[in-house]
Enzyme design. Sequence first.
Site, PDB file in Angstrom:
ATOM      1  N   CYS A   1     -19.480  -8.307   2.228  1.00 48.51           N
ATOM      2  CA  CYS A   1     -20.802  -8.404   2.841  1.00 48.51           C
ATOM      3  C   CYS A   1     -20.854  -7.586   4.102  1.00 48.51           C
ATOM      4  O   CYS A   1     -19.895  -7.521   4.846  1.00 48.51           O
ATOM      5  CB  CYS A   1     -21.144  -9.849   3.181  1.00 48.51           C
TER       6      CYS A   1
ATOM      7  N   SER B   1       4.568  -7.108  -1.579  1.00 50.48           N
ATOM      8  CA  SER B   1       4.213  -7.214  -0.161  1.00 50.48           C
ATOM      9  C   SER B   1       4.769  -8.501   0.411  1.00 50.48           C
ATOM     10  O   SER B   1       4.557  -9.586  -0.146  1.00 50.48           O
ATOM     11  CB  SER B   1       2.684  -7.187   0.000  1.00 50.48           C
ATOM     12  N   GLY B   2       5.465  -8.408   1.553  1.00 56.54           N
ATOM     13  CA  GLY B   2       6.090  -9.573   2.150  1.00 56.54           C
ATOM     14  C   GLY B   2       5.120 -10.588   2.708  1.00 56.54           C
ATOM     15  O   GLY B   2       5.311 -11.802   2.558  1.00 56.54           O
ATOM     16  N   HIS B   3       4.031 -10.115   3.328  1.00 58.45           N
ATOM     17  CA  HIS B   3       3.139 -11.060   4.019  1.00 58.45           C
ATOM     18  C   HIS B   3       2.291 -11.886   3.062  1.00 58.45           C
ATOM     19  O   HIS B   3       1.602 -12.816   3.485  1.00 58.45           O
ATOM     20  CB  HIS B   3       2.265 -10.329   5.041  1.00 58.45           C
TER      21      HIS B   3
ATOM     22  N   THR C   1       0.832  -1.207   0.000  1.00 58.47           N
ATOM     23  CA  THR C   1       0.000   0.000   0.000  1.00 58.47           C
ATOM     24  C   THR C   1       0.865   1.255   0.000  1.00 58.47           C
ATOM     25  O   THR C   1       0.618   2.194  -0.758  1.00 58.47           O
ATOM     26  CB  THR C   1      -0.938   0.006   1.222  1.00 58.47           C
TER      27      THR C   1
ATOM     28  N   ASN D   1      -5.955 -10.478  -7.461  1.00 59.67           N
ATOM     29  CA  ASN D   1      -6.028 -11.058  -6.118  1.00 59.67           C
ATOM     30  C   ASN D   1      -7.292 -11.868  -5.876  1.00 59.67           C
ATOM     31  O   ASN D   1      -7.309 -12.761  -5.030  1.00 59.67           O
ATOM     32  CB  ASN D   1      -5.920  -9.955  -5.060  1.00 59.67           C
TER      33      ASN D   1
ATOM     34  N   GLN E   1       0.561 -10.281  -6.074  1.00 60.62           N
ATOM     35  CA  GLN E   1       0.192 -11.694  -6.188  1.00 60.62           C
ATOM     36  C   GLN E   1       1.062 -12.459  -7.176  1.00 60.62           C
ATOM     37  O   GLN E   1       0.904 -13.677  -7.328  1.00 60.62           O
ATOM     38  CB  GLN E   1      -1.283 -11.820  -6.598  1.00 60.62           C
TER      39      GLN E   1
ATOM     40  N   THR F   1      14.004   4.662  10.252  1.00 66.91           N
ATOM     41  CA  THR F   1      14.850   3.498  10.512  1.00 66.91           C
ATOM     42  C   THR F   1      14.221   2.245   9.923  1.00 66.91           C
ATOM     43  O   THR F   1      13.044   1.967  10.146  1.00 66.91           O
ATOM     44  CB  THR F   1      15.055   3.318  12.025  1.00 66.91           C
TER      45      THR F   1
END
Length: 783
Positions: free
Chosen positions: A343, A213-215, A78, A163, A193, A251
Amino acid sequence: MKNYLFSTHAYFDCNATTPVLPVAAEAAQDAMRILYGNPSSSHLVGLQAKYILESTRKTASQVIGADPEEIIFTSGATEAIQTAIFSVLQNIKGQTTRSHLTLLYGATEHKAIPQALQHWVKILNLPLRIFELPVDKNGQIQLKILKEHISSAALLCTMAVNNETGVVQNLLAIEEILIQAGSQTLWLVDCVQALGKLDLNLKSTRINYAPFSGHKLYAPKGIGFLYLKKNSPFTPLIVGGGQENGQRSGTENLPGVAALGAVLEALTHRTNSLLFRSPLELSDFRDQITSELKSAFPKIEFNTPFEQSVSTTINFSIPGFTSSELVDLFDAGGLRLSSGSACNALSVKPSHVLDAMEIPNWRSISALRMSFGPCTSQKEIERGCQIIRDSAVALQNTCLLNSINTFEAPENLRDGILQLRVGSTNTWILAHSQARTCIIIDPCTIVAERIENYVRCQNLKVLAILDTHSHADHESIRPILQKILSDQMEVPFIEEYDRLGWPLHCATSVTQTKLENGNFADAISLTAKSSLENLILARLPTPGHTNDSQTFLVGISQANILKKKDIQFAFSGDTILSGGLGRTNFSISNPESLFYSLRTIHEILSPTTLLCPTHDYNNSFATNIGVESQENPLLSLALSTLTLDTLKLFLEKKKKIDLDLAHIENEFQEIICGVTPSVKSEKEEKTTTSVPSLKDFLLKGNKNSLIIDVREAHEYSMSNSWTSMGFREAPRNVPLSRFVNLMHEFLKSKTKNQNILLICRTGTRSLKAAKSLRRLGFTHVWN
């Protein structure tokens, strides 16, 4: 190697996030405990930290085919997206000619892209046009439209892999258009992705910016990076420390970088790694899952075009079920996946990705995304397939899914009301177990298949399929459902029913009953003739919302007399809603008729009669006339002393409320059939009673405490861990689809001081149920 995933469940939501690999967790821990220096420090510990930072940068560049200096570490994708878009727009702002420029993005992009474009265009006050590029049925950007707009485009935003569907965008074709047009358009490609699933060589492409994105690939949350092609416009989003060569101050997240580096290092040695599966293995995993899904759910529809997608994402829909229902079911069995649509409590909203692909609305609303990862094991795939099989059996055993094999109907048919709710719309089924009969009220299209499955599975005789009123905006599904269930109908011929489904003179179950006010009403008997108590459904004309609106009264008739105290339920259609009254500004409406119908309903119903409306915008399941008259000023006015001034004031207020409904419709994204703002609707719930502890509820023999699991029966049947949660035995199960029966039971018992604890998977559904009981005056209810 030890499996890093729990063996008790199957995690198939890797597109949302992934578990952290052991090697990544160890690297992060080492960076926190041993190599904890600041990369900006010049001593040995700082130099060691700097080595971790730069070696990870080098590995990342090798994985994506770039130079190390083109990698900027960020907090995630993001931030990388914001930085790239901000940089492009700042560059445009510095140009003297910037009018008539366009920002292009694909219709199936992650929402972070269009929202970032809108945000920064507004913040920087730029006169730019934002244009959404349409996609085809396979999710590919329509190249013809791209060609038409590329000449004015300052920025193009596309995805490498979607995604939701796993669709691999044809980046080569898009690049060819840019080259042929001689375009200077800057190009941002969302590669989140794609990492670990596609071979990337960004340096050889026209791509200027690519977020990662790492996660999403087994690293912790809070770490990612931006690929920034050399000489691409760049303006730092975060300044103040000079880190990352002045491109991203602050940092560095060294533990996150170290963990990401460990994952990327394993990925670069994929062929020798025991962690990452080969493309062939991943393709085989998809085949195993899709084969199991087809076997378990023969009518399944796949929304992912497999020939144009990565193997790790499967998007599908199952007729007759919303995505949230199936997420709950699979989760109860231990299979973690996600909804393909968003939803909420107000409505079921379709997926913008599937809508852009022009997938039918029911499939968009019902879509599920099953995504495994490059490190998923064969053992976990097998576990997932077993849960899919178990889930299908659970649905078959509760008559919500047709069995592939022939089996006898379950004998545990419950008397009373089954409420099938989709969004804010209710369909009701009234059943009698001894006579094996049922009546269907206000059938909704999206649950038509579920109704058919239920009726056939239980082998029920359908005495009638009824509408409480005709509709101003659509045709009822009732005639179609009558044809589908003709072999189960007491009278199979559609012409033997009136236009709202009431059986005509030839129906053997049709009778007459006398109401307590002396009026006679047509009725349908659900009970076997030998029964002493005659359970009937009587119809009461209540015009207003529409000229043909009717309310159905359900109760025990003694000697063909239906007394007020014996009326259990009243299906009020859209005449009286929870927190509202029926809308009366349709061409087929009459507000004055509504006024008198409200008075008639009030005269006939008892305080314990539950009103079951067609629409429930208030998440109340059901209500009663007493609560509504207290909380609804307009209803209270209609029930006050009858004078000409009363009627006049009612009509004036009703007209204004109906005009205001347009604003509410924008919120619900559907036609609103009636609502009245209550003066008490915003009040805070207050209670003077102390909340008992869970231990109090679990004490065996505590007769004044009741624990109720409100999950659906198929979910409840998949649960087997009550003792580990502290329960000595499984709690009573009253599904939300049958919750109105419990509400009636509590009202008839005339006790409101019993401690009641309602539970479910997340607490969301039990909270709605608890609020509905509190609304009816039960103050000792918690979730």
